[in-house]
Design a protein around this motif. Structure first.
Motif, PDB file in Angstrom:
ATOM      1  N   SER A  91      -8.045  30.774  -6.921  1.00 25.88           N
ATOM      2  CA  SER A  91      -7.429  29.453  -6.877  1.00 25.88           C
ATOM      3  C   SER A  91      -8.371  28.486  -6.192  1.00 25.88           C
ATOM      4  N   GLU A  92      -8.121  27.204  -6.417  1.00 27.80           N
ATOM      5  CA  GLU A  92      -8.893  26.149  -5.780  1.00 27.80           C
ATOM      6  C   GLU A  92      -7.978  25.383  -4.839  1.00 27.80           C
ATOM      7  N   GLY A  93      -8.576  24.784  -3.845  1.00 23.85           N
ATOM      8  CA  GLY A  93      -7.801  23.930  -2.958  1.00 23.85           C
ATOM      9  C   GLY A  93      -7.442  22.631  -3.640  1.00 23.85           C
ATOM     10  N   ALA A  94      -6.552  21.883  -3.008  1.00 25.40           N
ATOM     11  CA  ALA A  94      -6.166  20.562  -3.498  1.00 25.40           C
ATOM     12  C   ALA A  94      -6.137  19.609  -2.308  1.00 25.40           C
ATOM     13  N   ALA A  95      -6.479  18.370  -2.558  1.00 31.87           N
ATOM     14  CA  ALA A  95      -6.452  17.357  -1.503  1.00 31.87           C
ATOM     15  C   ALA A  95      -5.094  17.363  -0.818  1.00 31.87           C
ATOM     16  N   GLY A  96      -5.115  17.404   0.512  1.00 24.47           N
ATOM     17  CA  GLY A  96      -3.884  17.387   1.289  1.00 24.47           C
ATOM     18  C   GLY A  96      -3.258  18.747   1.522  1.00 24.47           C
ATOM     19  N   ASP A  97      -3.953  19.828   1.163  1.00 21.21           N
ATOM     20  CA  ASP A  97      -3.418  21.171   1.434  1.00 21.21           C
ATOM     21  C   ASP A  97      -3.168  21.389   2.926  1.00 21.21           C
ATOM     22  N   GLY A 101      -8.407  18.509   3.111  1.00 24.78           N
ATOM     23  CA  GLY A 101      -7.521  18.102   4.201  1.00 24.78           C
ATOM     24  C   GLY A 101      -6.870  16.766   3.905  1.00 24.78           C
ATOM     25  N   GLY A 102      -6.489  16.076   4.972  1.00 29.17           N
ATOM     26  CA  GLY A 102      -5.959  14.735   4.852  1.00 29.17           C
ATOM     27  C   GLY A 102      -4.500  14.643   4.447  1.00 29.17           C
ATOM     28  N   ALA A 103      -3.696  15.644   4.769  1.00 31.36           N
ATOM     29  CA  ALA A 103      -2.263  15.558   4.446  1.00 31.36           C
ATOM     30  C   ALA A 103      -1.608  14.382   5.164  1.00 31.36           C
ATOM     31  N   SER A 104      -2.196  13.960   6.289  1.00 24.05           N
ATOM     32  CA  SER A 104      -1.734  12.750   6.981  1.00 24.05           C
ATOM     33  C   SER A 104      -2.938  12.066   7.615  1.00 24.05           C
ATOM     34  N   ASP A 111     -12.497  15.648  -0.858  1.00 26.56           N
ATOM     35  CA  ASP A 111     -11.181  16.004  -1.377  1.00 26.56           C
ATOM     36  C   ASP A 111     -10.093  15.838  -0.333  1.00 26.56           C
ATOM     37  N   SER A 112     -10.019  14.648   0.258  1.00 27.31           N
ATOM     38  CA  SER A 112      -8.971  14.322   1.229  1.00 27.31           C
ATOM     39  C   SER A 112      -7.864  13.526   0.539  1.00 27.31           C
ATOM     40  N   ALA A 113      -6.620  13.834   0.878  1.00 30.40           N
ATOM     41  CA  ALA A 113      -5.482  13.100   0.311  1.00 30.40           C
ATOM     42  C   ALA A 113      -5.325  11.720   0.930  1.00 30.40           C
ATOM     43  N   SER A 123     -16.764  12.099  -0.114  1.00 33.88           N
ATOM     44  CA  SER A 123     -16.423  11.839  -1.507  1.00 33.88           C
ATOM     45  C   SER A 123     -15.035  12.359  -1.861  1.00 33.88           C
ATOM     46  N   SER A 124     -14.511  11.830  -2.952  1.00 34.34           N
ATOM     47  CA  SER A 124     -13.212  12.232  -3.493  1.00 34.34           C
ATOM     48  C   SER A 124     -12.110  12.124  -2.440  1.00 34.34           C
ATOM     49  N   VAL A 125     -12.078  10.986  -1.741  1.00 32.25           N
ATOM     50  CA  VAL A 125     -11.013  10.715  -0.776  1.00 32.25           C
ATOM     51  C   VAL A 125     -10.073   9.686  -1.403  1.00 32.25           C
TER      52      VAL A 125
END
Length: 176
Positions: free
Chosen positions: A91-97, A122-125, A145-147, A166-168
């Motif tokens: 599996s892959e991670g997802a932004a905000g995991d 990261g970046g769930a909050s 990949d931050s949410a 990147s990808s924030v």
């Protein structure tokens, strides 16, 4: 192959050195490095966070990797490093995991740094890396990949240099 060390939320009340011989998996909740406590994270360490988990650094955390042996803070679902920690197949991670690395006013700035690290999913909050009245240097690193934001600085004048953010979802670096 890696050894996996799993732990739940709690307070770290003693100095510690984390070896790259293990993958550290934070199952849930908030872990805190207490005021006056120092943690040294060796190059090559992989620290995986469960859903909504975060690490508060109130003491010191020296996370200094190298160009060829980065320290990785990522989601428990990120099987690209450290293997299939959650046992569900690839599996892959997802932004905000997971939430964030969070630094507050009691951080020992001169003993604390993020150099040659990767912070993923990261970046769930607020942000993947959050500093409030702390001045922790972030150098030569990848934040992706931050949410929310990559880095959030509140009352902070931290050195932020030579990073790939990147990808924030919101902004790479937010300062107030």
């Amino acid at each position: 192959t890696f050894n996996h060390i799993e732990f739940s939320a709690g307070n770290l009340a003693r100095n510690l050195e984390l070896s790259s011989d293990n993958v550290y998996y934070q199952v849930s909740g908030a872990a805190t490095i207490n005021t006056g406590v120092s943690v040294r994270v060796q190059p090559g360490v992989i620290w995986k966070f469960g859903t909504g988990s975060y690490l508060t650094i109130a003491g010191a955390m020296n996370a200094t990797g190298t160009a060829t042996s980065k320290i990785i803070f990522t989601s428990y679902r990120d099987d690209s490093v450290g293997g299939d920690t959650n046992g569900d197949g690839f599996s892959e991670g997802a932004a905000g995991d997971w939430s964030s690395l969070s630094y507050g006013s009691t951080v020992i700035d001169f003993l604390t740094s993020l150099d040659h690290v990767e912070v993923r999913y990261g970046g769930a909050s607020t942000a993947a890396i959050y500093q409030n009245s702390a001045n922790v240097a972030i150098t030569n690193s990848v934040i992706r990949d931050s949410a929310t934001a990559g880095i959030f600085l509140s009352s902070s004048s931290a050195l932020i240099e030579n990073n790939d953010i990147s990808s924030v979802a919101t902004t790479a670096i937010y300062s107030q």
